[in-house]
Scaffold this active site. Sequence first.
Site, PDB file in Angstrom:
ATOM      1  N   GLN A 185       0.926  -1.177  -0.067  1.00 39.31           N
ATOM      2  CA  GLN A 185      -0.028  -0.130   0.138  1.00 39.31           C
ATOM      3  C   GLN A 185       0.716   1.376   0.101  1.00 39.31           C
ATOM      4  O   GLN A 185       1.870   1.154   0.778  1.00 39.31           O
ATOM      5  CB  GLN A 185      -0.730   0.226   1.236  1.00 39.31           C
ATOM      6  CG  GLN A 185      -1.229   1.410   1.754  1.00 39.31           C
ATOM      7  CD  GLN A 185      -2.462   2.093   0.851  1.00 39.31           C
ATOM      8  OE1 GLN A 185      -3.169   1.323   0.364  1.00 39.31           O
ATOM      9  NE2 GLN A 185      -2.336   3.313   1.062  1.00 39.31           N
ATOM     10  N   THR A 186       0.575   2.180  -0.718  1.00 38.02           N
ATOM     11  CA  THR A 186       1.295   3.513  -0.733  1.00 38.02           C
ATOM     12  C   THR A 186       0.385   4.724  -1.240  1.00 38.02           C
ATOM     13  O   THR A 186      -0.503   4.379  -1.992  1.00 38.02           O
ATOM     14  CB  THR A 186       2.436   3.623  -1.696  1.00 38.02           C
ATOM     15  OG1 THR A 186       3.191   4.523  -1.785  1.00 38.02           O
ATOM     16  CG2 THR A 186       1.999   3.446  -3.066  1.00 38.02           C
ATOM     17  N   ARG A 187       0.586   5.797  -0.766  1.00 39.14           N
ATOM     18  CA  ARG A 187       0.108   7.069  -1.339  1.00 39.14           C
ATOM     19  C   ARG A 187       1.049   7.888  -2.092  1.00 39.14           C
ATOM     20  O   ARG A 187       0.766   9.087  -2.505  1.00 39.14           O
ATOM     21  CB  ARG A 187      -0.977   7.556  -0.462  1.00 39.14           C
ATOM     22  CG  ARG A 187      -0.141   8.477   0.725  1.00 39.14           C
ATOM     23  CD  ARG A 187      -1.135   8.945   1.863  1.00 39.14           C
ATOM     24  NE  ARG A 187      -0.518  10.099   2.661  1.00 39.14           N
ATOM     25  CZ  ARG A 187      -0.379   9.690   3.938  1.00 39.14           C
ATOM     26  NH1 ARG A 187      -0.227   8.576   4.393  1.00 39.14           N
ATOM     27  NH2 ARG A 187       0.486  10.863   4.536  1.00 39.14           N
ATOM     28  N   ASN A 188       2.428   7.527  -2.049  1.00 41.60           N
ATOM     29  CA  ASN A 188       3.540   8.237  -2.478  1.00 41.60           C
ATOM     30  C   ASN A 188       4.012   7.729  -3.823  1.00 41.60           C
ATOM     31  O   ASN A 188       3.990   6.425  -3.880  1.00 41.60           O
ATOM     32  CB  ASN A 188       4.359   8.486  -1.426  1.00 41.60           C
ATOM     33  CG  ASN A 188       3.724   9.371  -0.210  1.00 41.60           C
ATOM     34  OD1 ASN A 188       3.247  10.526  -0.533  1.00 41.60           O
ATOM     35  ND2 ASN A 188       3.783   9.055   0.924  1.00 41.60           N
ATOM     36  N   ARG A 233       6.678   1.434   8.838  1.00 40.91           N
ATOM     37  CA  ARG A 233       6.685   2.599   9.803  1.00 40.91           C
ATOM     38  C   ARG A 233       5.411   3.563   9.687  1.00 40.91           C
ATOM     39  O   ARG A 233       5.249   4.321   8.660  1.00 40.91           O
ATOM     40  CB  ARG A 233       8.037   3.574   9.688  1.00 40.91           C
ATOM     41  CG  ARG A 233       8.265   4.738  10.704  1.00 40.91           C
ATOM     42  CD  ARG A 233       9.632   5.355  10.518  1.00 40.91           C
ATOM     43  NE  ARG A 233       9.606   5.866   9.118  1.00 40.91           N
ATOM     44  CZ  ARG A 233      10.899   6.297   8.548  1.00 40.91           C
ATOM     45  NH1 ARG A 233      11.904   5.852   9.273  1.00 40.91           N
ATOM     46  NH2 ARG A 233      10.871   6.691   7.558  1.00 40.91           N
ATOM     47  N   ASP A 234       4.721   3.912  10.664  1.00 39.56           N
ATOM     48  CA  ASP A 234       3.691   4.856  10.837  1.00 39.56           C
ATOM     49  C   ASP A 234       2.695   4.864   9.501  1.00 39.56           C
ATOM     50  O   ASP A 234       2.368   5.518   8.882  1.00 39.56           O
ATOM     51  CB  ASP A 234       4.040   6.092  10.885  1.00 39.56           C
ATOM     52  CG  ASP A 234       3.080   7.382  11.091  1.00 39.56           C
ATOM     53  OD1 ASP A 234       2.242   6.881  11.961  1.00 39.56           O
ATOM     54  OD2 ASP A 234       3.032   8.426  10.972  1.00 39.56           O
ATOM     55  N   ALA A 260      -0.234   4.515   7.198  1.00 38.26           N
ATOM     56  CA  ALA A 260      -1.491   5.512   7.030  1.00 38.26           C
ATOM     57  C   ALA A 260      -1.298   6.735   8.213  1.00 38.26           C
ATOM     58  O   ALA A 260      -2.553   7.217   8.584  1.00 38.26           O
ATOM     59  CB  ALA A 260      -2.609   4.727   7.051  1.00 38.26           C
TER      60      ALA A 260
END
Length: 384
Positions: free
Chosen positions: A187-190, A282-283, A285
């Site tokens: 999962q990523t948003r970057n 790490r951290d 979401a």
Amino acid sequence: MNNTKIGVLHRNGKDTKEKNVKTKKIKIRVDEESWLEICNIGNGAFWPLQGFMDSADYTDVVEYMHLNNGSPWTIPVTLDIPEEIISDVIKSERVILVNSFGEEVADLFVGDVYKVNYENDIKLIFGTDKTDHPGVKKEISRSMYRLGGPIKVKKYIDDVFPRYNLTPSETKKIFKDKGWTNITGFQTRNPIHRAHEYLQKIAIEITDGIFIQPLIGWKKDDDFSPLAVITAYERMLEDFYPANSAVLGTLRTPMRYAGPREAVFHAIIRRNYGCTHFVVGRDHAGVGGYYGKYDAHKLCNSFDNLGINVLALHGAYYCKKCLSIVTERTCPHGDNYSLNISGTQLREMIKNNVLPPPEYMRKEISDTLMDLSKKKQLFVEEGI
């Protein structure tokens, strides 16, 4: 079920004393975000959900992180409705959900109508009730009245990246055709940076392949745009990943920024796509320091029935003494030699026309993002 903290205004079922009154067709307009959730329910991404959560599921998810049937679930998936239409809705067995163009996208079979309790629920879901938290701010902007019940999808939304808009049945077939039996979801948003590359290649080493699935949905304005994320990954997979080692897809659902709870939610979704493993770093979401660095690891590991193996990996960074990407478990040199890598840092660098150093991001990816920045296509706030 404990209903003392939410108000159930209407519930269909065998215990209903009065038959529902037949009325004209009720149409409820849903925004694009709710339409996306309809699609996720319909295509199996949100299995075992069969519709928007009723009061029983909502209560148990908020308070116990399980659905009413005992299945693990950590994030409410609900349909909010205006207060003024409630009297019409409770007279109906079925309502029609329409998009902004008036097209019918789903039928919803009315289960119950209820009013959520923000004072109780927000802090349980997000770990805070502060309105500078983007997930909190967004949630309290919604109507407190929710309509629950199973749905039947009539129309799926068109995708901005149709090539990558893979359904769970499609990804399972892809994995089978590739001969993969162990698959890691990521999962990523970057856009990809060196720390993410390090974690992904660990996953490729220990499983047959990786399913990289960036979240393409609502994000805060200063996050990277979907175009930036997808373009960067296309370049990465073309130039730096072995053939048959990775599959790229998209997940169209909003970010909640709910930290540990969202990590579990993301793991369940990737299980539904056919993954056997899921990376939680790490951290996961997280936003703005609201969650502990490895709180998501702890919550994921507290479940024994997710149906997917969680790879609880430590945050990666560049060590100036090792001259490589490491984690705190693999490097003894401490903070004096570390260069932490984060999406926030990279956003600021590129926003200020500063090329990230190669220790942070491959030049080929940086160049791609700098080009999008010049075209005003880099961030969510720019509308791309």
